[in-house]
Write an enzyme that holds these catalytic residues in place. Structure first.
Site, PDB file in Angstrom:
ATOM      1  N   LYS A   1       0.828  -1.213   0.000  1.00  0.00           N
ATOM      2  CA  LYS A   1       0.000   0.000   0.000  1.00  0.00           C
ATOM      3  C   LYS A   1       0.858   1.257   0.000  1.00  0.00           C
ATOM      4  O   LYS A   1       0.351   2.364   0.087  1.00  0.00           O
ATOM      5  CB  LYS A   1      -0.891   0.027   1.254  1.00  0.00           C
ATOM      6  CG  LYS A   1      -1.798  -1.163   1.374  1.00  0.00           C
ATOM      7  CD  LYS A   1      -2.639  -1.055   2.645  1.00  0.00           C
ATOM      8  CE  LYS A   1      -3.399  -2.350   2.890  1.00  0.00           C
ATOM      9  NZ  LYS A   1      -3.953  -2.396   4.249  1.00  0.00           N
TER      10      LYS A   1
ATOM     11  N   ARG B   1      14.745  -8.622   6.535  1.00  0.00           N
ATOM     12  CA  ARG B   1      15.503  -8.805   5.291  1.00  0.00           C
ATOM     13  C   ARG B   1      14.886  -7.878   4.259  1.00  0.00           C
ATOM     14  O   ARG B   1      13.676  -7.911   4.026  1.00  0.00           O
ATOM     15  CB  ARG B   1      15.429 -10.256   4.811  1.00  0.00           C
ATOM     16  CG  ARG B   1      16.016 -10.403   3.419  1.00  0.00           C
ATOM     17  CD  ARG B   1      16.277 -11.828   3.034  1.00  0.00           C
ATOM     18  NE  ARG B   1      17.420 -12.363   3.747  1.00  0.00           N
ATOM     19  CZ  ARG B   1      17.969 -13.548   3.490  1.00  0.00           C
ATOM     20  NH1 ARG B   1      17.469 -14.307   2.537  1.00  0.00           N
ATOM     21  NH2 ARG B   1      18.997 -13.969   4.170  1.00  0.00           N
TER      22      ARG B   1
END
Ligand code: NCD
Length: 329
Positions: free
Chosen positions: A101, A122
Site C-alpha cells: 500500500k 531482510r
C-alpha cells in the site's frame, strides 16, 4: 571457548545502554562484542535445551522478509523458539504486507516495534534499513539487505572458523564466487578487518569482483587482499575456502553473466587443499560445490548451519534477553 580479551581490555558489559543496539552492519560491531557473542553461543549450546527454554519467555520477535529466505528466517525462528520466545512474521512482505500500500519501512518499524521486542528484517535495498532503524523503538537485526550486507551470517561464519580452527587470527581466507553482489562476503570481509594477520585471496569471474568502494574501505582498514586467477593456487594456499553462489537474480549485464558459473569446487580439487583446510558456504548451494565434496571432513557448510542457530540464539539473548550484557561463562 575463551575470549582473547583480558579483563582490562573488556569494556564494562552491564551498562545501562548496550554498546550494540541494532545489528545492521558489521562496521558497527567491535571485536570484543563479537568475541563475547561467540562465547555465549558456545555456552548456550553446551546447556541442555530445558535450561535455555525460558530465557526469552514473554518476548516477541517480529520477522519481516521483503526478499526470499528459507534458512535465515527459519534459523531465527528456531532460535526464538528454543529460547522460549514467540516469533511473529510476515514472509514475502513486499507482496503481502502494507508495503504493497506504499507504507514506508520507517513507519513499519515504528508500528511493528509496538508489538514486539525486536525486529528481524531482510530487505531488498542496501541502505533503506539503516535509515529506518533509527525510528524503531526496539532493536532491529538485519537478515540481509540487497547486495549490501548480511551481518548475522558473518557472525556465524566467524563462529564457524573459530570452532573449526580454534582461532581466527593468522588465517588465509579465500573468498570465491560472486564478490560483487554477494552480501555475505561483504560482511565477512568487514568482520575480518577486526582480526590480526589475515590474508585474503579473491577468486571471482572478471566482472564480479568486490565493489570498488568496499575494496578501498577494506584496504584502508588494513586487510591484506590479493586476486588469484589460478584456482589451484588459491585452493592450495587457503585455510578457509569460502565459496558462494552467483547471485543470478542480481546480475545486471551480459558481461556479468558471461563467466558466471565457471567457479566450481569439484571432488578432484580436494587434493589441492591443505589437510586442515575448511570449506564454508553460506548456502543455498546451486552447483558451485559438487555434492560429492560433502563427505570430505573439510566440508564444514552443514556444521556452519548448526552454528548459525546457536549464534542467533546468543544474539537474541544478548539484545533482548533479561540476561543480555552478562559475561558468558
Ligand atoms: C545468503 C543470502 O541470503 O545472502 N543466504 C543466507 O542467508 N544463508 C546467500 C545467498 O543467497 O546466496
Amino acid at each position: 571457548m575463551r575470549s582473547s580479551l583480558s579483563d582490562e581490555q573488556r569494556p564494562g558489559l552491564a551498562t545501562a545502554t548496550p554498546p550494540v543496539r541494532h545489528v545492521l552492519s558489521v562496521r558497527d560491531l567491535p571485536r570484543w562484542w563479537m568475541e563475547q557473542l561467540m562465547a555465549k553461543a558456545e555456552w548456550l549450546r553446551s546447556l541442555p535445551r530445558s535450561a535455555v527454554g525460558q530465557r526469552l519467555s514473554g518476548k516477541i520477535v517480529g520477522t519481516l522478509f521483503y526478499e526470499p529466505s528459507t534458512r535465515t528466517r527459519l534459523s531465527f525462528e528456531a532460535a526464538v523458539a528454543r529460547l522460549g520466545g514467540t516469533a511473529l512474521g510476515a514472509e514475502n512482505a513486499l507482496e503481502h504486507s502494507s508495503a504493497k500500500k506504499g507504507e514506508t519501512l520507517r513507519d513499519v518499524l515504528r508500528v511493528v516495534g509496538v508489538y514486539t521486542d525486536a525486529i528481524i528484517v531482510r530487505h531488498h535495498l542496501p541502505d533503506e534499513l539503516e535509515a529506518a532503524a533509527e525510528w524503531s523503538p526496539v532493536p532491529v537485526i538485519s537478515a540481509g539487505t540487497g547486495s549490501g550486507e548480511h551481518p548475522t551470517q558473518a557472525l556465524l561464519d566467524l563462529y564457524t572458523i573459530r570452532r573449526e580452527f580454534g582461532r581466527i587470527d593468522g588465517l588465509t581466507v579465500c573468498v570465491m564466487g560472486d564478490l560483487k553482489y554477494g552480501r555475505t562476503v561483504h560482511s565477512l570481509l568487514r568482520a575480518l578487518t577486526r582480526f590480526e594477520g589475515i590474508d585474503v585471496i579473491l577468486v571471482h569471474p572478471e566482472a564480479l569482483g568486490l565493489p570498488e568502494a568496499l575494496a578501498r574501505e577494506l584496504a584502508a582498514a588494513g586487510l591484506r587482499m590479493r586476486r588469484e586467477v589460478s584456482l589451484e593456487a588459491a585452493l592450495s594456499a587457503a585455510d578457509v575456502i569460502y565459496q558462494t553462489r552467483i547471485q543470478q537474480e542480481r546480475l545486471r549485464s551480459a558481461e556479468e553473466a558471461k563467466e558466471a558459473g565457471a567457479l566450481h569446487i569439484l571432488p578432484g580439487h580436494l587434493r589441492w587443499m591443505k589437510p586442515h583446510a575448511r570449506i564454508l558456504h553460506p548456502l543455498p548451494r546451486v552447483d558451485e560445490i559438487h555434492p560429492d565434496v560433502d563427505v570430505d571432513p573439510r566440508a564444514a557448510y552443514f556444521r556452519q548451519v548448526e552454528n548459525g542457530l546457536y549464534l542467533r540464539m546468543a544474539l537474541l539473548d544478548e539484545l533482548i534477553g533479561d540476561h543480555g550484557g552478562e559475561v558468558a561463562r
